[in-house]
Design a protein around this motif. Sequence first.
Motif, short mmCIF file in Angstrom:
data_model
loop_
_atom_site.label_atom_id
_atom_site.label_comp_id
_atom_site.label_asym_id
_atom_site.label_seq_id
_atom_site.Cartn_x
_atom_site.Cartn_y
_atom_site.Cartn_z
N LYS A 21 0.83 -1.22 0.09
CA LYS A 21 0.00 -0.08 -0.03
C LYS A 21 0.86 1.34 0.07
CE LYS A 21 -4.28 -1.74 2.07
NZ LYS A 21 -5.44 -1.57 3.10
N THR B 145 -6.92 1.32 -2.35
CA THR B 145 -8.00 0.36 -1.98
C THR B 145 -8.62 -0.52 -3.04
OG1 THR B 145 -8.46 1.21 0.17
CG2 THR B 145 -9.82 -0.46 -0.47
N GLU B 146 -8.90 0.54 -4.21
CA GLU B 146 -9.94 -0.14 -5.13
C GLU B 146 -8.89 -0.70 -6.10
OE1 GLU B 146 -12.55 2.63 -6.82
OE2 GLU B 146 -13.68 2.78 -4.99
N GLN C 213 -6.33 -2.61 -5.53
CA GLN C 213 -5.90 -3.77 -5.04
C GLN C 213 -7.07 -4.99 -5.27
OE1 GLN C 213 -4.42 -3.10 -1.02
NE2 GLN C 213 -2.33 -3.15 -1.61
N GLN C 214 -8.08 -4.34 -5.54
CA GLN C 214 -9.37 -5.31 -5.87
C GLN C 214 -9.59 -5.56 -7.24
OE1 GLN C 214 -12.77 -3.91 -3.42
NE2 GLN C 214 -11.43 -3.43 -1.83
N LYS D 185 0.65 3.79 -3.22
CA LYS D 185 0.48 5.38 -2.82
C LYS D 185 1.48 6.34 -3.40
CE LYS D 185 -1.45 8.53 0.67
NZ LYS D 185 -2.08 8.55 1.63
N ASP E 233 -5.98 7.38 -1.06
CA ASP E 233 -6.25 6.28 -0.25
C ASP E 233 -7.32 5.55 -0.86
OD1 ASP E 233 -4.34 7.00 1.64
OD2 ASP E 233 -5.61 8.39 2.59
N ARG E 234 -8.40 6.00 -1.18
CA ARG E 234 -9.35 5.18 -1.87
C ARG E 234 -9.07 4.43 -2.97
NH1 ARG E 234 -15.32 7.20 -3.93
NH2 ARG E 234 -16.16 5.24 -4.88
#
Length: 516
Positions: free
Chosen positions: A263, A288-289, A291-292, A267, A284-285
């Motif tokens: 992460k 997260t997205e 990584q998915q 970033k 930050d969002r």
Amino acid sequence: MPYGPDGRWTAPEYSLGYQVIDWIEAYLVHGPGDVQGQPITIDREYARFIVDAYEVDSRGRRRVTSAFLSRPKGRAKSELAGMLVCAEALGPVRCDGFDANGNPVGRPLTYPYIRCLATEETQAGNTYDNVYYMLTEGPLADTSGLDVNLSAVNLPDGGKIVPSTASSSSKDGGKESFAVFDESHLYTLPELHRMYNTVTRNLLKRKAAEPWALETSTMYAPGEGSIAELTHGNYLKVVEGLLDNPGLLFDHREAPPVSIRNKAELKKALRYVYGPAAEWMDLDRMVTELQQMPEHEARRYFLNQPTATADQWMPKEAWDAVRSDARPEPGDQIAIGFDGSLRYDATAIVGCRLSDGLIFPIKVWENPHTSDDWEVDVLAVDAAMAEAFKTYRVEWVYADPAYWQDIVGRWALEFGTDHVFEFWTHRDTPMATAVERFRTAVETRQVSHIGDATLTRHVMNARTREVRAGAVLRKETKRSKKHIDACMAAVLAVEARADALADGRMRKKRYRAMSY
């Protein structure tokens, strides 16, 4: 690219870009989105691009004939293109001489004819959407003689802004002074290529107007044959000295090699690739997205790395991670891989140093695909191999003898049958083993390379084909003009190194006979 990863940028000696920036900030507003209707302030990174795009020579002539702006998704590339369309239509975009301080002075273009190209028949395209809003909602909305509608913009003193798609009526015979190809990584279909070729031909017609084209794009999927990929390929050839195209401005910002799973690293990479825009992005969002989602999509769209799907063999970030500043030296013990073609493809001799696995091209001959009569200079290939044996301590050569059996046989006789060996790359089992060894060696950093652009391009061009023994390498299509021969030679060089080490060649010393 006009400035490097360290952020250093050298401004052109002469440019109308500063006046274009002032005009945009004075007369335009942001297009559709969160900040629509608000005044525009061009950020530092895009200001540099505009200054570079509007460079002129000492006579006031444009230097840039085509520009490619590559940024990640969400970086407002289409909005910037819309700003430049409006400027080309109404702003001070061509040189009208120099002032007392020696600075170029801009003037509006006579009869601007601007085409905004889109891929979808059902929409005008993102660029034209921005143009429509900027001209109907900003300070220019009440301009006398400016007629703005969804199908075209008629300009006060003549000229037009026209949105087009591949299915639009014929564009041949047009008088374009400026053309925007938005998201050119999507231009993969034959009709989109035809549209691109027609419009770029039209740009050659108006010498006095000094026409130019702008491509905006995120990076492409290698192997799809998009216009963005072709432009990038041409740029790489310019860098390698294989193509002379001084009018091409290639401005690409790409995240450094990074693990999607880390992460903090991700970033940091996003902050770099988005530049000034990172200040208003929700990083930050995004972390997260990203990584998915599928990794190739995250890398391509948000890290702006040219990334293919599952059939691309070598991930670019893995290859970049083993680039080295080391260089081979005369007298080094090396292994060599050879892969050749007489006419259609390329021929390559690649070395791999025994001591540390440093991979480097010795010589590569590529078919430029400009003539059906081209064939490799066999004598030059033979001489290059002889020079390699003279320069280095060559311990092991694996050569694919297809089309070259006589010459490979002669090399074995000349340099020793214990040094030169045939390696048929069409035999699946040994080739799959060699391919797996090479990929593993890169991923575990047991080998490195000198960063040669031609070798890197060949490695990135390689695709995989599954066989019973594993995976072997192939071109994207049988008749593709994207060469992989240097990659194949590198695989053979690494395999040759492994067998030389297993044979104990590193422990063997050569002593010169002495007479007393």
